[in-house]
Design a protein around this motif. Structure first.
Motif, PDB file in Angstrom:
ATOM      1  N   HIS A  50      31.405  -1.871  20.721  1.00 19.98           N
ATOM      2  CA  HIS A  50      31.541  -3.336  20.727  1.00 19.98           C
ATOM      3  C   HIS A  50      33.021  -3.758  20.837  1.00 19.98           C
ATOM      4  O   HIS A  50      33.401  -4.401  21.830  1.00 19.98           O
ATOM      5  N   PHE A 105      23.808  -5.303  18.867  1.00 24.86           N
ATOM      6  CA  PHE A 105      22.415  -5.677  18.534  1.00 24.86           C
ATOM      7  C   PHE A 105      21.578  -4.419  18.250  1.00 24.86           C
ATOM      8  O   PHE A 105      20.807  -4.368  17.295  1.00 24.86           O
ATOM      9  N   HIS A 108      22.516  -3.050  14.903  1.00 22.46           N
ATOM     10  CA  HIS A 108      21.937  -3.883  13.829  1.00 22.46           C
ATOM     11  C   HIS A 108      20.448  -3.609  13.670  1.00 22.46           C
ATOM     12  O   HIS A 108      19.945  -3.474  12.558  1.00 22.46           O
ATOM     13  N   ASN A 115      20.305 -10.134  12.548  1.00 21.90           N
ATOM     14  CA  ASN A 115      21.087 -10.555  13.721  1.00 21.90           C
ATOM     15  C   ASN A 115      21.547 -12.004  13.560  1.00 21.90           C
ATOM     16  O   ASN A 115      20.887 -12.803  12.893  1.00 21.90           O
ATOM     17  N   MET A 116      22.647 -12.315  14.205  1.00 24.06           N
ATOM     18  CA  MET A 116      23.125 -13.691  14.394  1.00 24.06           C
ATOM     19  C   MET A 116      23.244 -14.511  13.098  1.00 24.06           C
ATOM     20  O   MET A 116      22.847 -15.664  13.057  1.00 24.06           O
ATOM     21  N   SER A 118      26.386 -14.620  11.404  1.00 29.00           N
ATOM     22  CA  SER A 118      27.794 -14.981  11.149  1.00 29.00           C
ATOM     23  C   SER A 118      28.314 -16.020  12.138  1.00 29.00           C
ATOM     24  O   SER A 118      27.793 -16.157  13.253  1.00 29.00           O
ATOM     25  N   HIS A 120      31.086 -15.655  13.607  1.00 28.32           N
ATOM     26  CA  HIS A 120      31.574 -14.809  14.706  1.00 28.32           C
ATOM     27  C   HIS A 120      30.482 -14.611  15.765  1.00 28.32           C
ATOM     28  O   HIS A 120      30.731 -14.759  16.969  1.00 28.32           O
ATOM     29  N   SER A 121      29.259 -14.290  15.296  1.00 28.37           N
ATOM     30  CA  SER A 121      28.194 -14.015  16.265  1.00 28.37           C
ATOM     31  C   SER A 121      27.766 -15.306  16.980  1.00 28.37           C
ATOM     32  O   SER A 121      27.493 -15.286  18.181  1.00 28.37           O
ATOM     33  N   THR A 170      37.661 -16.548  23.643  1.00 22.95           N
ATOM     34  CA  THR A 170      37.325 -15.122  23.586  1.00 22.95           C
ATOM     35  C   THR A 170      38.249 -14.413  22.599  1.00 22.95           C
ATOM     36  O   THR A 170      37.806 -13.620  21.756  1.00 22.95           O
ATOM     37  N   GLU A 180      36.289  -9.468  10.185  1.00 20.32           N
ATOM     38  CA  GLU A 180      35.006  -9.105   9.539  1.00 20.32           C
ATOM     39  C   GLU A 180      34.895  -7.596   9.370  1.00 20.32           C
ATOM     40  O   GLU A 180      34.531  -7.099   8.317  1.00 20.32           O
TER      41      GLU A 180
HETATM   42  C1  HEM Z   1      28.636  -8.942  15.782  1.00 21.47           C
HETATM   43  C2  HEM Z   1      29.935 -11.112  19.892  1.00 21.47           C
HETATM   44  C3  HEM Z   1      34.414  -9.291  19.452  1.00 21.47           C
HETATM   45  C4  HEM Z   1      33.109  -7.166  15.318  1.00 21.47           C
HETATM   46  C5  HEM Z   1      28.601  -9.667  16.934  1.00 21.47           C
HETATM   47  C6  HEM Z   1      27.452 -10.377  17.428  1.00 21.47           C
HETATM   48  C7  HEM Z   1      27.808 -10.997  18.572  1.00 21.47           C
HETATM   49  C8  HEM Z   1      29.188 -10.673  18.823  1.00 21.47           C
HETATM   50  C9  HEM Z   1      26.950 -11.880  19.451  1.00 21.47           C
HETATM   51  C10 HEM Z   1      26.085 -10.469  16.743  1.00 21.47           C
HETATM   52  C11 HEM Z   1      25.260  -9.243  16.912  1.00 21.47           C
HETATM   53  C12 HEM Z   1      24.007  -9.327  16.075  1.00 21.47           C
HETATM   54  O1  HEM Z   1      23.808 -10.312  15.379  1.00 21.47           O
HETATM   55  O2  HEM Z   1      23.216  -8.365  16.111  1.00 21.47           O
HETATM   56  C13 HEM Z   1      31.266 -10.839  20.089  1.00 21.47           C
HETATM   57  C14 HEM Z   1      32.067 -11.366  21.165  1.00 21.47           C
HETATM   58  C15 HEM Z   1      33.324 -10.867  21.026  1.00 21.47           C
HETATM   59  C16 HEM Z   1      33.325 -10.010  19.878  1.00 21.47           C
HETATM   60  C17 HEM Z   1      31.584 -12.302  22.259  1.00 21.47           C
HETATM   61  C18 HEM Z   1      34.535 -11.104  21.892  1.00 21.47           C
HETATM   62  C19 HEM Z   1      35.051 -12.220  22.088  1.00 21.47           C
HETATM   63  C20 HEM Z   1      34.416  -8.478  18.351  1.00 21.47           C
HETATM   64  C21 HEM Z   1      35.505  -7.612  17.970  1.00 21.47           C
HETATM   65  C22 HEM Z   1      35.155  -7.022  16.822  1.00 21.47           C
HETATM   66  C23 HEM Z   1      33.826  -7.510  16.454  1.00 21.47           C
HETATM   67  C24 HEM Z   1      36.819  -7.392  18.749  1.00 21.47           C
HETATM   68  C25 HEM Z   1      35.994  -6.033  16.081  1.00 21.47           C
HETATM   69  C26 HEM Z   1      35.506  -5.000  15.502  1.00 21.47           C
HETATM   70  C27 HEM Z   1      31.809  -7.530  15.062  1.00 21.47           C
HETATM   71  C28 HEM Z   1      31.086  -7.176  13.859  1.00 21.47           C
HETATM   72  C29 HEM Z   1      29.784  -7.656  14.002  1.00 21.47           C
HETATM   73  C30 HEM Z   1      29.744  -8.324  15.285  1.00 21.47           C
HETATM   74  C31 HEM Z   1      31.651  -6.418  12.659  1.00 21.47           C
HETATM   75  C32 HEM Z   1      28.629  -7.516  12.995  1.00 21.47           C
HETATM   76  C33 HEM Z   1      28.634  -8.618  12.011  1.00 21.47           C
HETATM   77  C34 HEM Z   1      28.257  -9.948  12.613  1.00 21.47           C
HETATM   78  O3  HEM Z   1      27.139 -10.075  13.152  1.00 21.47           O
HETATM   79  O4  HEM Z   1      29.082 -10.840  12.546  1.00 21.47           O
HETATM   80  N1  HEM Z   1      29.652  -9.856  17.816  1.00 21.47           N
HETATM   81  N2  HEM Z   1      32.063 -10.033  19.332  1.00 21.47           N
HETATM   82  N3  HEM Z   1      33.404  -8.383  17.430  1.00 21.47           N
HETATM   83  N4  HEM Z   1      30.975  -8.233  15.908  1.00 21.47           N
HETATM   84 FE1  HEM Z   1      31.524  -9.119  17.593  1.00 21.47          FE
END
Ligand code: HEM
Ligand code: HEM
Length: 278
Positions: A50, A105, A108, A115-116, A118, A120-121, A170, A180
Motif C-alpha cells: 500500500h 482491503f 483487512h 473497512n473504511m 478512518s 484517511h480511508s 494525495t 496512522e
Molecule cells: C487504509 C487509501 C496512502 C496507511 C486505507 C484505505 C484506503 C486508503 C481507501 C482503507 C482500506 C480499508 O478500509 O480496507 C489511501 C490513499 C493513499 C494512501 C488513496 C494515498 C494518497 C497511505 C500511506 C500509508 C497508508 C502512504 C502509509 C503507511 C494506511 C493504513 C490503513 C490504510 C495504516 C489502514 C487503516 C485505515 O483504514 O485507515 N488507505 N492510502 N496509506 N492506509 Fe492508506
C-alpha cells in the motif's frame, strides 16, 4: 527559455526528481528493513504494498505527469504526443493507486479488520474516485478530437485547478496514512518514544511535502509554460528554416521577466494563444 530562467527551471526539476527518488528509496527501506517486507499473502507484508505503490505511483508518477508539458526539450514534440504521455503517466499512477488499495482491503478482510472506518480511508477513496473522473474527463475533452476548441479552452482552468488540488490532497492523505501506521505499528518502544523507525518515516513525510512543494512551484510558473503549437510554428518559420533544432533559441523570446524581451507582436499573440488550448 532564456538562459537564467532555464537554469532555474533545471535546478527545480533536478531537486524534484532527487527528492522524489529519495522518497521512493525511503518507503522501500521502511517496508524491507523496519517492517515485514513485501508479499501477496493476506498478511502485513501484503499491506506494505500500500505505501510503496502510493509513493512510487500515485505521488511520484502523478508529479512527473503534471510537469511533463513543461520540459523545454519536449516543446518540439507534437502536442498530441505530449497529451498521450501526460495521460499515460496519469493512467499508470491511477493503476498503482488501485492496486495499492486492493492490497490494503485484501489485508483487512483476511485479518478481519473493518473497512473504511478512518478519515484517511474516506479521503483516500474520494481522492482516487475524483482522480478517475479527472482522467476520464481529460481523455474525453482533450484527446477525443470531437470536442470543440472553445470548450477545451473553457474547461482548462478547471482541469488545472482540480489536477493541482488532487495532487496536493494525495500528499495530505499519504501523510495521514503514514501517521496512522506509525501509531498502530510502533509498540515497545512506542511512537512517542521516537525510535529510529519513527525518525526515518517522519523524514519520509517531510520529503513528500517538499516533493509536492517543488512540483507545485514548477507547475504554476507562467513563464515555464509550454508555448502553444501555433506560436512554436510561427517562431519556427520566422526564425529561419524548418530545422526543428532551432525551436529552442526561438522559444527564449516567449518567456516573461527575462532579459530577452519578446517583441510586442509576439507577446500579444502569445498571450492570446496561451488561452487557446488544443
Ligand atoms: C487504509 C487509501 C496512502 C496507511 C486505507 C484505505 C484506503 C486508503 C481507501 C482503507 C482500506 C480499508 O478500509 O480496507 C489511501 C490513499 C493513499 C494512501 C488513496 C494515498 C494518497 C497511505 C500511506 C500509508 C497508508 C502512504 C502509509 C503507511 C494506511 C493504513 C490503513 C490504510 C495504516 C489502514 C487503516 C485505515 O483504514 O485507515 N488507505 N492510502 N496509506 N492506509 Fe492508506
Ligand atoms: C494540463 C493535471 C489528465 C490534458 C494539466 C495540468 C495539470 C493537469 C496540473 C497543468 C500543467 C501545466 O500547466 O503545465 C491532470 C491530472 C490528470 C490529467 C491530475 C489525471 C487525473 C489529463 C488527460 C488529458 C489531459 C487524460 C488528455 C489528454 C491536458 C492538457 C493540458 C493539461 C491538454 C494543457 C497543457 C498545456 O498547458 O500546454 N493537467 N491532468 N490531462 N492536461 Fe491534464
Amino acid at each position: 527559455m532564456a538562459m537564467d530562467n532555464l537554469k532555474q527551471f533545471l535546478v527545480f526539476l533536478f531537486a524534484a526528481a532527487a527528492v522524489g527518488f529519495v522518497s521512493i528509496i525511503f518507503v522501500i527501506r521502511w517496508v524491507l528493513h523496519y517492517k515485514e517486507g513485501l508479499a501477496w499473502d493476506g498478511g502485513l507484508a501484503e499491506f506494505n504494498w500500500h505505501p510503496v505503490l502510493i509513493v512510487t505511483g500515485f505521488i511520484f508518477l502523478q508529479g512527473i505527469a503534471i510537469i511533463v508539458y513543461r520540459l523545454p526539450w519536449t516543446w518540439q514534440c507534437s502536442k498530441l504526443m505530449m497529451k498521450f504521455i501526460h495521460a499515460g503517466l496519469n493512467l499508470l499512477a491511477f493503476i498503482f493507486a488501485v492496486i495499492s488499495m486492493v492490497a490494503v482491503f485484501d489485508f483487512h478482510n483476511a485479518a478481519k479488520i473493518p473497512n473504511m472506518y478512518s478519515l484517511h480511508s474516506w479521503l483516500g477513496l474520494i481522492v482516487v474516485i475524483l482522480y478517475c473522473l479527472q482522467l476520464v474527463l481529460g481523455v474525453g475533452i482533450y484527446l477525443i478530437p470531437i470536442t470543440p476548441v472553445s470548450w477545451r479552452a473553457m474547461v482548462m482552468p478547471l482541469h488545472v485547478y482540480s489536477g493541482l488540488l488532487l495532487f496536493s490532497s494525495t500528499i495530505a492523505v499519504a501523510l495521514m496514512g503514514i501517521t496512522e501506521k506509525l501509531i498502530f505499528g510502533l509498540n515497545n518502544p512506542k511512537y512517542k518514544d521516537l525510535p529510529p523507525e519513527a525518525v526515518f518515516v517522519n523524514v519520509l513525510g517531510v520529503l513528500l511535502v517538499v516533493f509536492g512543494a517543488l512540483i507545485l512551484w514548477i507547475a504554476t510558473r507562467q513563464s515555464w509554460k509550454r508555448p502553444s503549437d501555433e506560436i512554436l510554428h510561427t517562431l519556427h518559420t520566422n526564425g529561419g528554416g524548418e530545422d526543428s533544432t532551432r525551436v529552442g533559441p526561438a522559444l527564449s523570446q516567449l518567456t516573461e521577466g527575462t532579459d530577452a524581451e519578446p517583441s510586442g507582436d509576439v507577446r500579444r499573440r502569445s498571450n492570446k494563444l496561451d488561452d487557446q488550448i488544443n
